[in-house]
Design a protein around this motif. Structure first.
Motif, short mmCIF file in Angstrom:
data_model
loop_
_atom_site.label_atom_id
_atom_site.label_comp_id
_atom_site.label_asym_id
_atom_site.label_seq_id
_atom_site.Cartn_x
_atom_site.Cartn_y
_atom_site.Cartn_z
N ARG A 1 1.31 -7.81 12.44
CA ARG A 1 1.86 -9.18 12.52
C ARG A 1 1.27 -10.03 11.39
O ARG A 1 1.98 -10.79 10.74
N TRP A 2 -0.04 -9.92 11.18
CA TRP A 2 -0.69 -10.69 10.11
C TRP A 2 -0.15 -10.27 8.76
O TRP A 2 0.14 -11.12 7.90
N MET A 3 0.00 -8.98 8.55
CA MET A 3 0.48 -8.48 7.26
C MET A 3 1.89 -8.97 6.96
O MET A 3 2.19 -9.38 5.83
N LEU A 4 2.75 -8.97 7.95
CA LEU A 4 4.12 -9.42 7.74
C LEU A 4 4.17 -10.92 7.43
O LEU A 4 5.00 -11.37 6.64
N GLU A 5 3.26 -11.67 8.02
CA GLU A 5 3.19 -13.11 7.75
C GLU A 5 2.72 -13.40 6.32
O GLU A 5 3.05 -14.43 5.74
N HIS A 6 1.93 -12.47 5.73
CA HIS A 6 1.32 -12.69 4.42
C HIS A 6 1.85 -11.78 3.33
O HIS A 6 1.31 -11.75 2.22
N LYS A 7 2.91 -11.04 3.62
CA LYS A 7 3.39 -10.05 2.65
C LYS A 7 3.83 -10.67 1.33
O LYS A 7 3.60 -10.11 0.26
N ASP A 8 4.47 -11.82 1.39
CA ASP A 8 4.92 -12.46 0.16
C ASP A 8 3.76 -13.09 -0.60
O ASP A 8 3.73 -13.06 -1.84
N GLU A 9 2.81 -13.63 0.13
CA GLU A 9 1.63 -14.24 -0.48
C GLU A 9 0.86 -13.23 -1.33
O GLU A 9 0.41 -13.53 -2.44
N TYR A 10 0.73 -12.01 -0.83
CA TYR A 10 -0.04 -10.97 -1.53
C TYR A 10 0.85 -9.96 -2.27
O TYR A 10 0.33 -9.04 -2.89
N ASN A 11 2.15 -10.16 -2.22
CA ASN A 11 3.11 -9.22 -2.82
C ASN A 11 2.85 -7.79 -2.32
O ASN A 11 2.75 -6.84 -3.11
N ILE A 12 2.75 -7.64 -1.01
CA ILE A 12 2.53 -6.32 -0.41
C ILE A 12 3.82 -5.52 -0.50
O ILE A 12 4.84 -5.88 0.08
N ARG A 13 3.77 -4.40 -1.22
CA ARG A 13 4.95 -3.55 -1.38
C ARG A 13 4.80 -2.20 -0.66
O ARG A 13 5.79 -1.52 -0.41
N ILE A 14 3.54 -1.83 -0.38
CA ILE A 14 3.27 -0.52 0.23
C ILE A 14 2.22 -0.69 1.32
O ILE A 14 1.26 -1.44 1.15
N LEU A 15 2.42 0.01 2.43
CA LEU A 15 1.40 0.09 3.48
C LEU A 15 0.97 1.54 3.61
O LEU A 15 1.79 2.42 3.90
N ASN A 16 -0.31 1.81 3.38
CA ASN A 16 -0.87 3.16 3.53
C ASN A 16 -1.54 3.28 4.89
O ASN A 16 -2.44 2.52 5.23
N ILE A 17 -1.08 4.27 5.67
CA ILE A 17 -1.66 4.53 6.99
C ILE A 17 -2.19 5.95 6.99
O ILE A 17 -1.46 6.91 7.24
N SER A 18 -3.48 6.09 6.71
CA SER A 18 -4.11 7.41 6.68
C SER A 18 -4.79 7.74 8.00
O SER A 18 -5.79 8.45 8.05
N VAL A 19 -4.25 7.20 9.07
CA VAL A 19 -4.77 7.46 10.41
C VAL A 19 -3.59 7.76 11.31
O VAL A 19 -2.44 7.47 10.98
N GLY A 20 -3.87 8.37 12.44
CA GLY A 20 -2.78 8.73 13.33
C GLY A 20 -3.20 8.80 14.78
O GLY A 20 -4.38 8.94 15.10
N MET A 21 -2.21 8.70 15.64
CA MET A 21 -2.40 8.78 17.08
C MET A 21 -1.90 10.14 17.57
O MET A 21 -0.81 10.58 17.18
N LEU A 22 -2.69 10.80 18.41
CA LEU A 22 -2.26 12.09 18.94
C LEU A 22 -1.10 11.92 19.92
O LEU A 22 -0.96 10.88 20.56
N LYS A 23 -0.31 12.96 20.04
CA LYS A 23 0.86 12.90 20.93
C LYS A 23 0.46 12.87 22.40
O LYS A 23 1.31 12.68 23.27
N SER A 24 -0.84 13.05 22.68
CA SER A 24 -1.32 12.95 24.05
C SER A 24 -1.48 11.49 24.50
O SER A 24 -1.74 11.23 25.68
N ALA A 25 -1.32 10.56 23.56
CA ALA A 25 -1.42 9.14 23.89
C ALA A 25 -0.27 8.74 24.81
O ALA A 25 0.76 9.41 24.87
N ARG A 26 -0.46 7.64 25.52
CA ARG A 26 0.57 7.18 26.45
C ARG A 26 1.88 6.94 25.72
O ARG A 26 1.90 6.42 24.60
#
Length: 296
Positions: A111-136
């Motif tokens: 939510r914070w990133m979307l509010e500030h994407k234009d301010e910082y010119n965010i073009r890419i989001l890197n997510i090097s983490v993950g949730m296991l399929k055993s999660a709810r």
């Protein structure tokens, strides 16, 4: 990183003036140590956990990932330069010192990133983490919905396939999301995995429950040396967490050449230029990252 740059021929882009300048990559991870190789290009810092305003990384994973994307290598005389040494980095801390987090924290960060994407010119989001399929299941659905929202907002989302291979249907969440770009390791079956705490063939494999090809693209991820949190030094790590920022950095180079590209355009370009002869047919992926073809 020197090995990775030579393997992918990043100098092809750098010599033509494409270094990722003007492109900001958000790194949702364990935070960031202000390493000498990154100073001056860190655009901000958002800490979901402790609300700190100054950059810190009490784990080291996020700093290593950020270095792969955008280190300028000045502390190593260029040896450990990242993929896009001119890009901006925006660290978003969603994981604690043990690498743990939850969907509520990720939701707040997005939510914070979307509010500030234009301010910082965010073009890419890197997510090097993950949730296991055993999660709810509700958590899985919510996380996938969140990353789709980021993609629809015009930000290229690049996520790791996870290290639970070689069995099929082993891609972590949000990597199973149909929309985003999911990255696996191209070198997960060689001898370099020895001593890294990973089994041969560790890279998460599809297809997903919905029979979607995942990951789409492969990049080197084993024994990559990048920025450490101690004394502007370096450390070596392995996993799809390391392959993912290789692709994020490559996309930063691409967007510095073609800034008008949408996430859909970027994904299509990766598909069209993937090296389909990289001996990974058994994984049913598009192929391996081919930076030179990508930049043409």
């Amino acid at each position: 990183m020197e090995r990775i740059r030579e393997l992918l021929n990043t100098s092809y882009a750098h010599k033509r003036g494409y270094t990722g300048k003007g492109i900001t990559v958000a790194v949702m991870d364990t935070g960031l140590f202000l390493h000498k190789d990154l100073r001056g290009r860190v655009k901000g810092f958002y800490d979901v956990l402790g609300n700190e305003t100054e950059c810190y990384d009490d784990n080291g994973h996020g700093t290593h990932v950020a270095g792969i994307i955008g280190s300028d290598g000045c502390a190593s005389r260029g040896e450990y330069m990242g993929m896009a040494p001119g890009c901006g980095i925006l660290p978003i801390k969603v994981l604690d010192r043990r690498g743990g987090g939850n969907t509520r924290q990720v939701k707040k960060a997005i939510r914070w990133m979307l509010e500030h994407k234009d301010e910082y010119n965010i073009r890419i989001l890197n997510i090097s983490v993950g949730m296991l399929k055993s999660a709810r299941e509700e958590e899985q659905v919510e996380l996938i919905k969140l990353v789709e929202e980021v993609w629809d907002a015009g930000i290229v989302v690049v996520a790791a396939a996870g290290n639970n291979g070689p069995a099929g249907n082993s891609v972590t969440i949000p990597g199973i999301c149909r929309t985003i770009i999911t990255v696996g390791s191209s070198d997960d079956d060689n001898r370099q995995t020895q001593g890294q705490g990973l089994r041969r063939g560790y890279s998460g494999r599809g297809p997903t429950d919905s029979c979607v090809i995942k990951p789409e693209i492969l990049a080197p991820g084993t024994k990559i040396t990048s920025c450490d949190v101690h004394n502007d030094g370096y450390t070596t790590k392995s996993g799809t967490s390391m392959a993912t920022p290789v692709v994020s950095g490559a996309i930063a180079l691409l967007l510095s050449k073609y800034p008008q590209m949408s996430p859909k355009d970027v994904k299509l370009r990766l598909y069209q230029t993937a090296n389909r002869s990289c001996d990974r047919k058994e994984q049913h992926v598009w192929g391996c990252l081919d930076l030179v073809r990508l930049m043409h």
